[in-house]
Design a protein around this motif. Structure first.
Motif, short mmCIF file in Angstrom:
data_model
loop_
_atom_site.label_atom_id
_atom_site.label_comp_id
_atom_site.label_asym_id
_atom_site.label_seq_id
_atom_site.Cartn_x
_atom_site.Cartn_y
_atom_site.Cartn_z
N LEU A 19 0.82 -1.21 0.00
CA LEU A 19 0.00 0.00 0.00
C LEU A 19 0.85 1.25 0.00
O LEU A 19 0.49 2.26 -0.63
CB LEU A 19 -0.93 0.00 1.22
CG LEU A 19 -2.01 -1.08 1.23
CD1 LEU A 19 -2.81 -1.01 2.53
CD2 LEU A 19 -2.94 -0.91 0.04
N ARG A 20 1.98 1.24 0.68
CA ARG A 20 2.86 2.41 0.68
C ARG A 20 3.36 2.72 -0.72
O ARG A 20 3.37 3.89 -1.14
CB ARG A 20 4.05 2.16 1.62
CG ARG A 20 4.86 3.40 1.94
CD ARG A 20 6.15 3.06 2.66
NE ARG A 20 7.10 2.43 1.77
CZ ARG A 20 7.88 3.11 0.93
NH1 ARG A 20 7.80 4.42 0.86
NH2 ARG A 20 8.73 2.48 0.15
N GLN A 21 3.76 1.70 -1.44
CA GLN A 21 4.24 1.92 -2.80
C GLN A 21 3.10 2.25 -3.76
O GLN A 21 3.28 2.99 -4.72
CB GLN A 21 5.01 0.68 -3.26
CG GLN A 21 6.27 0.43 -2.45
CD GLN A 21 6.83 -0.97 -2.64
OE1 GLN A 21 6.19 -1.84 -3.20
NE2 GLN A 21 8.05 -1.20 -2.15
N LEU A 22 1.91 1.74 -3.47
CA LEU A 22 0.76 2.00 -4.33
C LEU A 22 0.31 3.45 -4.23
O LEU A 22 0.06 4.12 -5.24
CB LEU A 22 -0.39 1.06 -3.94
CG LEU A 22 -1.64 1.07 -4.81
CD1 LEU A 22 -1.33 0.57 -6.21
CD2 LEU A 22 -2.72 0.21 -4.16
N VAL A 23 0.22 3.97 -3.01
CA VAL A 23 -0.26 5.34 -2.81
C VAL A 23 0.74 6.37 -3.33
O VAL A 23 0.35 7.47 -3.73
CB VAL A 23 -0.57 5.56 -1.31
CG1 VAL A 23 -0.86 7.02 -1.01
CG2 VAL A 23 -1.75 4.69 -0.88
N SER A 24 2.02 6.01 -3.36
CA SER A 24 3.05 6.99 -3.72
C SER A 24 2.86 7.56 -5.12
O SER A 24 3.35 8.66 -5.40
CB SER A 24 4.44 6.36 -3.59
OG SER A 24 4.61 5.34 -4.57
N CYS A 25 2.18 6.84 -6.01
CA CYS A 25 2.00 7.35 -7.38
C CYS A 25 0.54 7.49 -7.76
O CYS A 25 0.21 7.55 -8.94
CB CYS A 25 2.73 6.45 -8.37
SG CYS A 25 2.30 4.72 -8.28
N MET A 26 -0.36 7.56 -6.78
CA MET A 26 -1.79 7.76 -7.06
C MET A 26 -2.05 9.22 -7.42
O MET A 26 -1.38 10.13 -6.92
CB MET A 26 -2.63 7.40 -5.84
CG MET A 26 -2.88 5.91 -5.65
SD MET A 26 -4.01 5.66 -4.25
CE MET A 26 -4.24 3.89 -4.32
N ASP A 27 -3.07 9.44 -8.26
CA ASP A 27 -3.49 10.80 -8.52
C ASP A 27 -4.53 11.21 -7.48
O ASP A 27 -4.87 10.44 -6.56
CB ASP A 27 -4.02 10.95 -9.95
CG ASP A 27 -5.30 10.14 -10.19
OD1 ASP A 27 -5.85 9.59 -9.22
OD2 ASP A 27 -5.72 10.05 -11.35
N VAL A 28 -5.04 12.44 -7.60
CA VAL A 28 -5.93 12.98 -6.57
C VAL A 28 -7.25 12.22 -6.53
O VAL A 28 -7.79 11.94 -5.45
CB VAL A 28 -6.17 14.48 -6.82
CG1 VAL A 28 -7.11 15.05 -5.77
CG2 VAL A 28 -4.84 15.24 -6.81
N ALA A 29 -7.79 11.85 -7.69
CA ALA A 29 -9.05 11.11 -7.71
C ALA A 29 -8.91 9.75 -7.04
O ALA A 29 -9.82 9.29 -6.34
CB ALA A 29 -9.53 10.95 -9.14
N GLU A 30 -7.77 9.09 -7.24
CA GLU A 30 -7.57 7.76 -6.64
C GLU A 30 -7.39 7.84 -5.14
O GLU A 30 -7.93 7.01 -4.40
CB GLU A 30 -6.36 7.10 -7.30
CG GLU A 30 -6.60 6.67 -8.73
CD GLU A 30 -5.34 6.15 -9.40
OE1 GLU A 30 -5.46 5.24 -10.24
OE2 GLU A 30 -4.25 6.66 -9.11
#
Length: 1115
Positions: A952-963
């Motif tokens: 989850l840490r690596q996933l959130v690091s490149c999420m956009d604002v909508a995600e």
């Protein structure tokens, strides 16, 4: 049913292993107490009806989850002050003793903003928390009274921190008191099976046991005394009928809050009726005009959320009245007092609602197109569907900022503590009604640039001297215009061809780069895709290898291409591996594929060049006959480092960039470079050494990632673990190269096949730029200082991405290096140099101009909360690598409290200290911040594995604002209100169990999962329309796909689910949740406005905590 006979639960992040069927997981939905034993989770349904003297409230624990800033060691000094703030002497508890019988006791037996730590015993002394750090503006720049603006602020008109609802906020281990539901409203889980609870992430079962009806053996007994000052817990005050409280009189310096209300108090804060219970207050919602701080200016409209019928000056009573302090005279015992009426709880409908804000934004901003020509204009929310018209600034689909009014000075920025950042999504996919960026070709001369700062031609360049020169808007340097680019100016000073050239009139466009922008001054080759498949024993037995090979033969027809009607120029190659590697020759001239085995993995090389990377159209017949299982020698040993090295060497030999698709199932323990060991140690969770678990185990993969970036080799990793695989280490190369990680825990072909194949298809087909370099240039006065995302940086300015796809974002933080001017504003230009899927070298440019302000009120009226939360989450998730999670949470709460305290002190109208005033554009900051604090990364439950948190840490690091918006605050739709004949969706409801109806059906999405919750009393007609059944008990909780029924409701519901999945970058697996089923505990984990089973506070409780923090800063 016996819980030990319960079937295994489906998990949003993977299925439980077949060997663990029948053993539900211990703690997703359970509240873990100090001793580590789970207590049965109960829904929050308001405060407990009463308090029994001498016994602890149900579920009481002296620990709680939120940081207390009462300790000086945890206080972060104000950055705007030249020296750390003096906290002053700590307040000491007063001497014990009862107040005089004849003298009425003043209200403020506690200092303002203090708290009573639960109803203490008769002979206990009142505990006072230590002095918290006061909030002070910069000493060098005294605060100037800000003019009031026509904006709205949220007011909370009660000092609820003196006795809020039951949540406890301290820095100790988390635990929240459980509250029973009122008699008239039975809890939704009344019939829930007892026992251990299932896991969201499919963690293996634990040997923990529950101790119903009693505290765990390791929990200390409750003594009846208040917790120590460093563990401030906020609980309901005793009713008026409770035995009197024995305490000392207040110190002389404490004011008395008797008499008439102050002028700033709202008129509806009347005196408390004699029969009213001392807490909680009666809730009212009203509009009140507030006086302006500057004469002659209109007052801002301020919205009052709560009005307390306080006993004095509108402040709530924490302690009983003076008469209740008198000790009973010797004599016969008095008759027992009648039972107090049930206490009222704060009304969640009175606090800012995310749903209301979302719906208001849709109503106001969805009908008209959003034009980007106005500088500093805040865009619609990410939840609003709108059309963008590019008129000189980049679309919010490409760039979103935390603030569209930037402070002119660094002192002002430090005083407000509002982060100045932009979330940039360079290759974002646009809707069909918006044109993609135009491609500009200047021929061999290449793009026009500033001579000094190298900024590219954009609408901010000012042409002078009749068009023969232009002045850079970023550095003010004057540059000669090349003869072929010259054009005359009109009477306004603009070029006559301004609107014919995208680079002079649009905010986003592309340049075709020349050979000067290529490596070694050589045009690049088309990229290649290499598929590397784990063929170890576990992968073959699960059916994974067969699924991958079967899908690839059809998926290769959908590789990315520039021309939809033409063939893709991407070449492909295939490798399988276990403890050795197998390379396949699929040259089109062969009758069948040839396999070559490389067993020397210590020094990896590619055994063949011709026939390994091939064109799909030329080798289609050979690829169709490829079967890696026909001559496979099975092995349980697995390697990983040499697999990446093999793909890297193949791309080097072909002299091209590309992407590696690696399918991997277990920890690489084979003797080879990159070998890892199992370092999972849950004893370190919550300690200072916890951060080491999220750091790479060895440096090998960091060095390998650097080589991959240099070659333009991007890595996408698909994980299928049944146990610990050290995602923190295996993910180093994907994260550093701009790749993605997909995780399917306990993969089962029957239930997870659809999710995996949809992810694979979308990942292979998405638009990607290879060998990319990104630089953000800014105008004089600010500069980019920090970057967040999946990339590699060899210097302080260039963001290097071996691959940049349409879903990746890079978050950039800005800081001042000089003063800005209101007239010029602030400019930023994001330039991304990349290789397209056809092998062309291009430059994508995004420009954005925002306003600058000298007044704090202007800053606070033009911020975007969703982007702020995106930045806070990424910053906090990265801080976990170097700080304990407790410190990270404290830092987040402290910064947000300073942001809101600065607004209250400098921008809001004068009002009572008991009112919580929030800026209109930040009124949802507390609820969203609480969701970040309760997330599994920062506040995990006992069943959340280390691999899940690293993922989850690596996933959130490149999420956009909508995600990030839907990830932290999921969308919850009431399907019983769905109109099957309309295209409109039903209005969402807030993420709380109180919003669920037993007769309803709800659809919840968080960007990674879809839940269909079915109430126990759902109408038979609704069951027939959705499932084709007539009874609630006939619902199959293991289904992942809804039946295709021939009725309007079924078709519309399936259309909604399909549209939700199309909006997200990852396929969301559907899980059907029946009320009172064990799987419902996983569903409740995403009802983020309620208390979490891991100790996270509810929305109401956290708002109380934030109010207390703000008051301490202002005191």
């Amino acid at each position: 049913m016996n819980v030990n006979q319960q079937a295994h639960m489906a998990s949003p992040y993977g299925q439980p292993p077949p060997g663990y069927q029948g053993y539900p997981q211990p703690a997703y939905g359970a509240q873990h107490m100090a001793g580590g034993y789970p207590a049965q989770y109960t829904p929050y349904n308001g405060p407990a009806p009463g308090y029994q003297q001498g016994a602890p409230p149900p579920g009481y624990s002296p620990y709680s989850s939120f940081p207390s800033k009462a300790l000086a060691a945890n206080v972060v000094s104000d950055l705007s002050s030249p020296s750390p703030l003096d906290l002053g002497p700590a307040r000491q508890p007063p001497a014990s003793g009862a107040p005089p019988v004849s003298a009425p006791q003043a209200y403020s037996a506690y200092p303002q903003g203090g708290v009573q730590n639960g109803p203490p015993s008769m002979n206990s002394q009142p505990q006072r928390p230590p002095v918290s750090q006061p909030y002070a503006p910069p000493q060098a720049h005294p605060p100037v009274t800000q003019p009031a603006y026509h904006q709205q602020s949220w007011l909370w008109s009660t000092s609820i921190f003196t006795a809020p609802t039951s949540a406890a906020f301290t820095s100790a281990p988390p635990s929240f008191t459980s509250h029973s539901a009122p008699a008239s409203q039975p809890p939704l889980n009344a019939g829930m099976p007892q026992g251990p609870l299932p896991s969201v992430y499919g963690a293996p079962p634990s040997s923990q046991q529950s101790f119903p009806g009693s505290a765990p053996p390791s929990q200390p007994p409750f003594s009846g005394a208040a917790p120590p000052p460093s563990q401030q817990s906020f609980s309901a005050a005793p009713p008026a009928s409770q035995p009197p409280f024995s305490g000392a009189p207040p110190p002389p310096s404490q004011p008395s809050f008797g008499g008439p209300p102050p002028p700033s108090q709202p008129p509806f804060a009347a005196a408390r009726d004699a029969g009213d219970a001392p807490w909680p207050p009666r809730i009212r919602c009203a509009w009140t005009p507030a006086t302006s701080r500057v004469a002659g200016l209109p007052a801002p409209a301020e919205r009052c959320l709560w009005a307390d019928k306080g006993a004095s000056a509108g402040l709530p009573r924490l302690l009983p009245r003076a008469a209740e302090f008198r000790r009973a005279a010797p004599g016969p015992a008095p008759a027992p007092a009648p039972a107090p009426p049930p206490q009222k709880r704060l009304d969640p409908d009175s606090i800012p609602s995310p749903i209301q804000v979302i719906e208001d934004d849709k109503a106001n901003k969805s009908s008209e197109p959003f034009t980007t020509g106005v500088r500093g204009q805040a865009p619609p929310l990410v939840t609003t569907t709108f059309q963008v018209k590019d008129q000189g600034n980049a679309s919010p689909r490409f760039i979103r900022c935390t603030a569209y009014n930037m402070p002119c000075t660094s002192d002002m920025a430090k005083q407000s503590q509002v982060p100045l950042a932009a979330v940039i999504k360079p290759l974002a996919t646009l809707p069909p009604d918006e044109a993609p960026p135009y491609i500009v070709d200047h021929g061999e001369s290449g793009p026009i640039r500033c001579n000094r700062c190298k900024a590219y031609m954009c609408p901010y360049m000012q042409f002078i001297e009749g068009g023969r020169r232009f002045q850079c808007g970023f550095c003010s340097c004057v540059t000669e215009v090349l003869p072929h680019y010259f054009q005359h100016l009109d009477h306004t000073g603009k070029r006559v061809d301004c609107y014919d050239r995208p680079e002079l009139s649009l905010g986003s466009y592309e340049f075709r780069a020349t050979v000067d922008y290529c490596k070694n001054n050589k045009l690049p080759q088309p990229p290649a895709y290499i598929f590397l498949i784990d063929v170890s024993y576990n992968a073959v037995r699960s059916g994974l290898v067969s699924i991958i090979c079967e899908e690839l033969k059809t998926l290769l027809d959908f590789l990315p291409r520039e021309n939809p009607e033409g063939d893709s120029s991407i070449r492909v190659g295939f490798v399988t591996y276990n403890k050795v590697l197998h390379f396949y020759n699929v040259k089109g001239s062969l009758a069948q594929p040839q396999m070559m085995v490389v067993s020397d993995v210590a020094d990896m090389f590619v055994p063949l060049l011709d026939g390994f990377l091939v064109n799909v159209a030329e080798s289609r017949a050979v690829i169709n006959r490829w079967d890696p299982l026909c001559a496979l020698v099975s092995s349980v040993w697995l390697l990983f480092g040499p697999v990446i090295q093999a793909g890297l060497e193949a791309l080097k030999a072909a002299d091209c960039a590309g992407k590696l698709f690696i399918f991997h199932s277990s920890l690489p323990i084979a003797e080879a470079p990159g070998k890892l060991k199992n370092r999972e140690d849950k004893k370190l969770v919550g300690t200072d050494k916890e951060k080491s678990l999220f750091q790479p185990q060895i440096s090998f993969y960091g060095n390998l990632a650097k080589e991959c970036v240099g070659q333009g080799c991007c890595v996408d990793l698909f994980l299928f673990p049944n146990q610990y695989v050290d995602v923190a280490t295996l993910g180093v190369v994907p994260v550093s190269t701009g790749g993605s990680i997909y995780k399917y825990t306990y993969f089962q072909a029957q239930t997870d096949r659809e999710r995996f194949l949809n992810d694979l298809r979308k990942d292979v087909q998405k638009n990607v730029g290879f060998d990319a370099v990104m630089r953000v240039r800014t105008s004089t006065g600010i500069r980019a200082t920090d970057f967040f995302g999946s990339f590699y940086m060899s210097n302080t300015t260039d963001v290097e991405l071996a691959g940049l796809d349409c879903d990746k974002t890079v978050t950039v933080e800005f800081r001042h290096d000089d003063k800005l001017s209101e007239e010029a504003g602030a400019l930023m230009q994001c330039a991304v140099l990349y290789t397209s899927c056809s092998g062309q070298r291009r430059l994508r440019i995004h420009n954005l101009a925002i306003n600058c302000c000298t007044q704090l009120a202007d800053l606070y009226r033009n911020c975007e909360t969703d982007t702020l939360i995106n930045f806070f989450a990424k910053s906090a998730y990265r801080s976990v690598l170097s700080h304990p999670t407790k410190t990270v949470r404290e830092s987040l709460v402290n910064q947000c409290a300073q942001i809101l305290a600065c607004y209250r002190k400098n921008c809001a109208s004068p009002s009572s200290a008991g009112q919580l005033i929030l800026p209109e554009c930040m009124k949802l900051l507390p609820v969203y911040l609480n969701c970040v604090l309760k997330s599994d990364m920062l506040h995990p439950g006992a069943d959340v594995s280390l691999d899940d948190r690293a993922y989850l840490r690596q996933l959130v690091s490149c999420m956009d604002v909508a995600e990030t918006h839907v990830f932290f605050y999921p969308r919850l739709l009431p399907l019983q209100k769905l109109d099957a004949e309309s295209d409109a969706l039903p209005v969402a409801v807030r993420d709380s169990e109180e919003r669920l109806s037993k007769g309803g059906v709800y659809l919840l999405e968080n960007g990674l999962n879809l839940f269909l919750w079915v109430g126990a009393n759902v109408q038979q007609e609704l069951l027939q329309d959705i499932f084709g059944i007539s009874a609630f008990g006939q619902i199959d909780p293991n289904m992942t796909t809804l039946p295709e029924l021939d009725n309007p409701f079924s078709r519309r519901l399936r259309e909604i689910i399909a549209s939700f999945r199309a909006q997200r970058s990852r396929y969301m697996k559907l899980m059907v949740v029946k009320q009172e089923d064990k799987l419902e505990l996983i569903f409740r984990h995403f009802l983020v406005e309620d208390k979490s089973n891991s100790g996270g506070a509810s929305y109401v409780d956290f708002l109380c905590h934030m109010h207390k923090e703000i008051r301490q800063l202002l005191s």
